[in-house]
Design a protein around this motif. Structure first.
Motif, PDB file in Angstrom:
ATOM      1  N   HIS A  18       0.754  -0.855  -0.478  1.00  0.00           N
ATOM      2  CA  HIS A  18      -0.194  -0.160  -0.285  1.00  0.00           C
ATOM      3  C   HIS A  18       0.866   1.290  -0.028  1.00  0.00           C
ATOM      4  CE1 HIS A  18      -3.052  -2.023   0.363  1.00  0.00           C
ATOM      5  NE2 HIS A  18      -3.075  -3.343   1.565  1.00  0.00           N
ATOM      6  N   ARG A  19       2.022   1.394  -0.057  1.00  0.00           N
ATOM      7  CA  ARG A  19       3.090   2.339  -0.175  1.00  0.00           C
ATOM      8  C   ARG A  19       2.854   2.996  -1.821  1.00  0.00           C
ATOM      9  NH1 ARG A  19       9.545   2.766   1.640  1.00  0.00           N
ATOM     10  NH2 ARG A  19       9.378   5.167   1.938  1.00  0.00           N
ATOM     11  N   GLY A  20       2.154   3.887  -1.182  1.00  0.00           N
ATOM     12  CA  GLY A  20       2.775   4.700  -2.764  1.00  0.00           C
ATOM     13  C   GLY A  20       3.102   6.142  -3.233  1.00  0.00           C
ATOM     14  N   SER A  21       2.967   6.922  -3.602  1.00  0.00           N
ATOM     15  CA  SER A  21       3.271   8.182  -3.813  1.00  0.00           C
ATOM     16  C   SER A  21       2.646   9.426  -4.044  1.00  0.00           C
ATOM     17  CB  SER A  21       4.052   8.480  -5.265  1.00  0.00           C
ATOM     18  OG  SER A  21       4.612   9.645  -5.805  1.00  0.00           O
ATOM     19  N   VAL A  22       3.315  10.333  -3.065  1.00  0.00           N
ATOM     20  CA  VAL A  22       1.896  11.864  -2.488  1.00  0.00           C
ATOM     21  C   VAL A  22       1.942  12.630  -3.847  1.00  0.00           C
ATOM     22  CG1 VAL A  22       2.551  13.748  -1.274  1.00  0.00           C
ATOM     23  CG2 VAL A  22       3.034  11.937   0.000  1.00  0.00           C
ATOM     24  N   LYS A  23       3.318  12.460  -4.182  1.00  0.00           N
ATOM     25  CA  LYS A  23       2.590  13.535  -5.585  1.00  0.00           C
ATOM     26  C   LYS A  23       2.248  12.736  -7.254  1.00  0.00           C
ATOM     27  CE  LYS A  23       5.881  15.028  -9.512  1.00  0.00           C
ATOM     28  NZ  LYS A  23       6.764  15.393  -9.999  1.00  0.00           N
ATOM     29  N   LEU A  24       2.163  11.582  -7.258  1.00  0.00           N
ATOM     30  CA  LEU A  24       1.407  10.826  -7.852  1.00  0.00           C
ATOM     31  C   LEU A  24      -0.402  10.806  -7.595  1.00  0.00           C
ATOM     32  CD1 LEU A  24       0.940   9.194 -11.007  1.00  0.00           C
ATOM     33  CD2 LEU A  24       1.942   6.779  -9.232  1.00  0.00           C
ATOM     34  N   GLN A  25      -0.211  10.707  -6.293  1.00  0.00           N
ATOM     35  CA  GLN A  25      -2.077  10.765  -5.995  1.00  0.00           C
ATOM     36  C   GLN A  25      -2.328  11.954  -6.255  1.00  0.00           C
ATOM     37  OE1 GLN A  25      -2.787  12.410  -2.900  1.00  0.00           O
ATOM     38  NE2 GLN A  25      -4.780  11.157  -2.257  1.00  0.00           N
ATOM     39  N   ARG A  26      -1.932  13.326  -5.701  1.00  0.00           N
ATOM     40  CA  ARG A  26      -2.058  14.355  -6.237  1.00  0.00           C
ATOM     41  C   ARG A  26      -2.366  15.063  -7.426  1.00  0.00           C
ATOM     42  NH1 ARG A  26       1.905  17.886  -1.598  1.00  0.00           N
ATOM     43  NH2 ARG A  26       1.079  17.010  -0.021  1.00  0.00           N
ATOM     44  N   LEU A  67      -5.797  12.615  -8.445  1.00  0.00           N
ATOM     45  CA  LEU A  67      -7.556  13.038  -7.615  1.00  0.00           C
ATOM     46  C   LEU A  67      -7.186  14.750  -7.944  1.00  0.00           C
ATOM     47  CD1 LEU A  67      -8.797  13.065  -5.091  1.00  0.00           C
ATOM     48  CD2 LEU A  67      -7.132  14.188  -4.284  1.00  0.00           C
ATOM     49  N   LYS A  68      -6.246  15.002  -9.119  1.00  0.00           N
ATOM     50  CA  LYS A  68      -6.387  16.775  -9.125  1.00  0.00           C
ATOM     51  C   LYS A  68      -6.810  15.959 -10.898  1.00  0.00           C
ATOM     52  CE  LYS A  68      -3.939  20.489 -11.272  1.00  0.00           C
ATOM     53  NZ  LYS A  68      -2.742  21.301 -11.965  1.00  0.00           N
ATOM     54  N   ALA A  69      -6.584  14.498 -11.559  1.00  0.00           N
ATOM     55  CA  ALA A  69      -6.816  15.197 -13.100  1.00  0.00           C
ATOM     56  C   ALA A  69      -8.717  14.028 -13.016  1.00  0.00           C
ATOM     57  CB  ALA A  69      -6.236  13.498 -13.473  1.00  0.00           C
ATOM     58  N   ILE A  70      -9.268  13.437 -11.620  1.00  0.00           N
ATOM     59  CA  ILE A  70     -10.418  12.872 -11.258  1.00  0.00           C
ATOM     60  C   ILE A  70     -11.452  14.193 -11.070  1.00  0.00           C
ATOM     61  CG2 ILE A  70     -12.525  12.211  -9.778  1.00  0.00           C
ATOM     62  CD1 ILE A  70      -9.890   9.817  -9.577  1.00  0.00           C
ATOM     63  N   ARG A  71     -10.712  15.166 -10.393  1.00  0.00           N
ATOM     64  CA  ARG A  71     -11.717  16.974 -10.491  1.00  0.00           C
ATOM     65  C   ARG A  71     -11.780  17.043 -11.517  1.00  0.00           C
ATOM     66  NH1 ARG A  71      -9.515  17.563  -4.325  1.00  0.00           N
ATOM     67  NH2 ARG A  71     -10.966  16.425  -3.317  1.00  0.00           N
ATOM     68  N   LEU A 130      -9.892   5.698  -5.152  1.00  0.00           N
ATOM     69  CA  LEU A 130     -10.269   6.560  -6.537  1.00  0.00           C
ATOM     70  C   LEU A 130     -10.660   5.995  -7.718  1.00  0.00           C
ATOM     71  CD1 LEU A 130      -7.103   8.508  -5.429  1.00  0.00           C
ATOM     72  CD2 LEU A 130      -9.454   9.575  -5.907  1.00  0.00           C
ATOM     73  N   ALA A 131     -11.479   4.370  -7.412  1.00  0.00           N
ATOM     74  CA  ALA A 131     -11.496   4.643  -8.784  1.00  0.00           C
ATOM     75  C   ALA A 131     -12.326   4.175  -9.490  1.00  0.00           C
ATOM     76  CB  ALA A 131     -10.664   2.573  -8.966  1.00  0.00           C
ATOM     77  N   HIS A 132     -12.914   4.201  -8.418  1.00  0.00           N
ATOM     78  CA  HIS A 132     -14.531   4.014  -8.830  1.00  0.00           C
ATOM     79  C   HIS A 132     -15.044   5.728  -9.446  1.00  0.00           C
ATOM     80  CE1 HIS A 132     -16.145   0.322  -8.506  1.00  0.00           C
ATOM     81  NE2 HIS A 132     -15.948  -0.080  -7.004  1.00  0.00           N
TER      82      HIS A 132
END
Length: 211
Positions: free
Chosen positions: A110-118, A121-125, A149-151
């Motif tokens: 479950h370890r991710g990337s803060v930069k990639l997650q942001r 999330l920005k793209a989803i919005r 975020l997937a759904h």
């Protein structure tokens, strides 16, 4: 770890930590849910795509019985626990109406990337803005994972299933990023096309400098 679980196949993809409401009306699943409530045990929801039972699904627990009907039907709320892989389907379980499966549980990182997650999330919005959809998340932005975020990313059922059996958070975020970077330009162009169609037949004030 390998064990036997009762299964409730559905044409959906459920992710770990997802909250899912179910209306239970078939006799076999009324029996399954009743036993899970009584014994405090979870059950599995493997994904069914094109009428085919797939090998991956999510173990879920019953959180609450929201409503019990006189007919024996139930409304229950559930929560996803972990992803499983089916090793063998047991079609006929002795003295049970439902089926089961022998499953194991792949390691999930479950370890991710803060930069990639942001970025995701920005793209989803941005996607929601284009579609004029208003969505809110139950968790703070910094706590949202790819499963949360997937759904909301406009994936097809097949794509949601592909993401289900990616077992590294970085892989899941990259998958969502690629998908969003593909569909957002397409949708933006469609919106421009809609605007051009709306203008067709209307009086327009057109001028070009120096002519």
């Amino acid at each position: 770890m390998t064990n036997f679980i009762p299964i409730f196949p559905l044409a959906i993809v459920v992710y770990p930590e997802e909250q899912l409401n179910l209306h239970i009306f078939e006799p076999r699943y009324k029996q399954l849910i009743a036993e899970c409530i009584k014994e405090g045990k979870p059950f599995g929801i493997p994904a069914v795509i094109d009428k085919k039972l797939n090998e991956y699904g999510t173990l879920v627990e019953i959180v609450k019985v929201e409503k019990a009907y006189e007919s024996g039907e139930l409304d229950v709320s559930t929560r996803g626990l972990r992803v499983f892989r089916i090793l063998e389907v047991i079609r006929k379980v002795p003295e049970k109406l439902y089926s089961g499966a022998i499953v194991n549980y792949p390691d999930n990182h479950h370890r991710g990337s803060v930069k990639l997650q942001r970025e995701v999330l920005k793209a989803i919005r941005e996607l929601h803005h284009i579609l004029q959809v208003s969505k809110s998340f139950a968790l703070p932005d910094e706590s949202l994972r790819a499963y949360d975020l997937a759904h909301h990313a406009g994936l097809s059922l097949e794509e949601e299933y592909e993401l289900l059996h990616l077992f590294h958070e970085l892989q899941r975020l990259e998958y969502l990023k690629r998908h969003l970077h593909k569909v957002i330009p397409m949708l933006t162009e469609m919106e421009r096309l809609k605007d051009r169609v709306k203008l067709n037949g209307h009086f327009r004030n057109l001028s070009v400098d120096n002519f």
